[in-house]
Motif scaffolding. Sequence first.
Motif, PDB file in Angstrom:
ATOM      1  N   MET A  42     -66.468 -51.184 -59.598  1.00 25.41           N
ATOM      2  CA  MET A  42     -65.081 -51.101 -60.037  1.00 25.41           C
ATOM      3  C   MET A  42     -64.891 -51.985 -61.267  1.00 25.41           C
ATOM      4  SD  MET A  42     -61.519 -52.493 -58.360  1.00 25.41           S
ATOM      5  CE  MET A  42     -61.449 -51.469 -56.906  1.00 25.41           C
ATOM      6  N   VAL A  43     -64.400 -51.396 -62.358  1.00 24.11           N
ATOM      7  CA  VAL A  43     -64.042 -52.172 -63.545  1.00 24.11           C
ATOM      8  C   VAL A  43     -62.529 -52.345 -63.560  1.00 24.11           C
ATOM      9  CG1 VAL A  43     -66.031 -51.455 -64.895  1.00 24.11           C
ATOM     10  CG2 VAL A  43     -63.958 -50.067 -64.963  1.00 24.11           C
ATOM     11  N   ASP A  90     -61.605 -43.989 -69.309  1.00 26.75           N
ATOM     12  CA  ASP A  90     -62.780 -43.287 -69.826  1.00 26.75           C
ATOM     13  C   ASP A  90     -64.022 -43.611 -69.005  1.00 26.75           C
ATOM     14  OD1 ASP A  90     -61.414 -41.997 -71.853  1.00 26.75           O
ATOM     15  OD2 ASP A  90     -61.742 -43.609 -73.300  1.00 26.75           O
ATOM     16  N   ALA A  91     -64.170 -44.865 -68.585  1.00 24.09           N
ATOM     17  CA  ALA A  91     -65.352 -45.266 -67.822  1.00 24.09           C
ATOM     18  C   ALA A  91     -65.431 -44.540 -66.484  1.00 24.09           C
ATOM     19  CB  ALA A  91     -65.350 -46.774 -67.600  1.00 24.09           C
ATOM     20  N   VAL A  97     -68.693 -45.669 -64.234  1.00 23.00           N
ATOM     21  CA  VAL A  97     -68.436 -46.337 -62.957  1.00 23.00           C
ATOM     22  C   VAL A  97     -67.672 -45.371 -62.065  1.00 23.00           C
ATOM     23  CG1 VAL A  97     -68.405 -48.667 -63.929  1.00 23.00           C
ATOM     24  CG2 VAL A  97     -66.281 -47.348 -63.798  1.00 23.00           C
ATOM     25  N   GLU A  98     -67.591 -45.728 -60.794  1.00 23.20           N
ATOM     26  CA  GLU A  98     -66.896 -44.854 -59.839  1.00 23.20           C
ATOM     27  C   GLU A  98     -65.414 -45.183 -59.704  1.00 23.20           C
ATOM     28  OE1 GLU A  98     -71.187 -45.063 -59.033  1.00 23.20           O
ATOM     29  OE2 GLU A  98     -69.642 -46.646 -59.103  1.00 23.20           O
ATOM     30  N   MET A  99     -65.026 -46.439 -59.989  1.00 21.61           N
ATOM     31  CA  MET A  99     -63.656 -46.877 -59.742  1.00 21.61           C
ATOM     32  C   MET A  99     -63.156 -47.775 -60.863  1.00 21.61           C
ATOM     33  SD  MET A  99     -64.040 -47.967 -55.713  1.00 21.61           S
ATOM     34  CE  MET A  99     -62.288 -47.939 -55.335  1.00 21.61           C
ATOM     35  N   GLY A 100     -61.836 -47.850 -60.975  1.00 19.65           N
ATOM     36  CA  GLY A 100     -61.224 -48.766 -61.924  1.00 19.65           C
ATOM     37  C   GLY A 100     -59.875 -49.231 -61.409  1.00 19.65           C
ATOM     38  N   SER A 259     -66.964 -38.597 -57.253  1.00 22.02           N
ATOM     39  CA  SER A 259     -67.341 -39.616 -56.265  1.00 22.02           C
ATOM     40  C   SER A 259     -66.460 -39.521 -55.020  1.00 22.02           C
ATOM     41  CB  SER A 259     -67.235 -41.011 -56.886  1.00 22.02           C
ATOM     42  OG  SER A 259     -68.107 -41.148 -57.990  1.00 22.02           O
ATOM     43  N   TRP A 260     -65.172 -39.313 -55.235  1.00 21.38           N
ATOM     44  CA  TRP A 260     -64.233 -39.214 -54.118  1.00 21.38           C
ATOM     45  C   TRP A 260     -64.636 -38.108 -53.151  1.00 21.38           C
ATOM     46  CZ3 TRP A 260     -60.516 -41.730 -51.695  1.00 21.38           C
ATOM     47  CH2 TRP A 260     -59.562 -41.045 -50.952  1.00 21.38           C
TER      48      TRP A 260
END
Length: 370
Positions: A42-43, A90-91, A97-100, A259-260
């Motif tokens: 997660m970012v 965007d990430a 990544v999968e989450m933010g 991913s979800w």
Amino acid sequence: MGLCITSMPTAPKLSRRAALGVGAAALAAPTVSQAQTVRWRMVTSWPKNRTGPGVSAQRIVGRINAMSGGRLQIDLFAAGEIVPPFAVLDAVSNGTVEMGHTASLYWQGRMPAAGFFTSVPFGLGPIEHQAWIELRDGQALWDELYKPYGVRAFLAGNTGPSMGGWFRRKLNGVEDLRGMRLRVQGLGAEVYAKLGAVPMTVSAGDLLPALEKGSIDAAEFLAPATDLDTGLPKYAPFYYAPGFNKPNGASELLISLRSWETLSPDLRSVVTEACRAEHALGLADAHQTNAAALTEILGKYPVTLEAFPRSVMEAAQKASSELLSEIAASSPLADRIVGSYRSSLEDLRGWSALAADMARANTRSSPPTP
């Protein structure tokens, strides 16, 4: 012909303790073999552990890791550790990544209605906003808006209503805003632009240096606790209220749709409930810490608490109404989002006003006026 019966070998007898051990191992084996740990990253748009949203991101990660029993493990990264603060969408969208953990107001440049899922000037407060998202059609509209980016969003913390911001000089009227370089984000930035100010986009981590060096004249961030943690009282003596441009402080958790869809139903529920719990706790935390922080700010720094002049409030309200109509005209989906939001505001505001009156009456230890 007689039958020839071959004797079968006799199974060795097990002691009661051994039998119990075999049984326990058999029951545990499926759990061990089937429970594959999913590890995501997660970012965030926040400095590490920043009061308010940074703390919310940390609590959500801890909650998911614990509630999943170790089956879903999230590694948290602060702004800049993997991607810059304004690159979170965007990430997640491109699979970096999968989450933010971020705020929807950052994406209104590409989706004009995105800011409605954080805050709207003179709009819904935190509980009203949650009602729109979770009990009306807000979440469905949010899903539709973000679907082209391959992400899904959840309410994931709330810092409550914001203050109006920190100003280097006192405001006497709307004319004082003309040409002012003001760090402000979301739809409030567009309202200030209509009033003649120059909105500046500055990340949370760069905000204090910008105010200290004078590259901005004023800064709106969040509320007393976060403002104090950021250090803003050091460099601007006038603290304005109310925060008409950001009456709500919703954060969002972004998850890659790809991913979800790999998560089991129970892990999806873990993520959903972890976010929902943080909305409630984040609000309570904000109320507690803001009360203490405001007292500290006014007692420790040469700061005065100011009310925006009437001319500023009236001009801002008019500009906000115009802005919402412009956003509604930008696309059919934006029109539906604005319409749904305005309908919720109309339906909920009466009770909210009465509840606020009752709360004020209670603080005066007298019954509300009938």
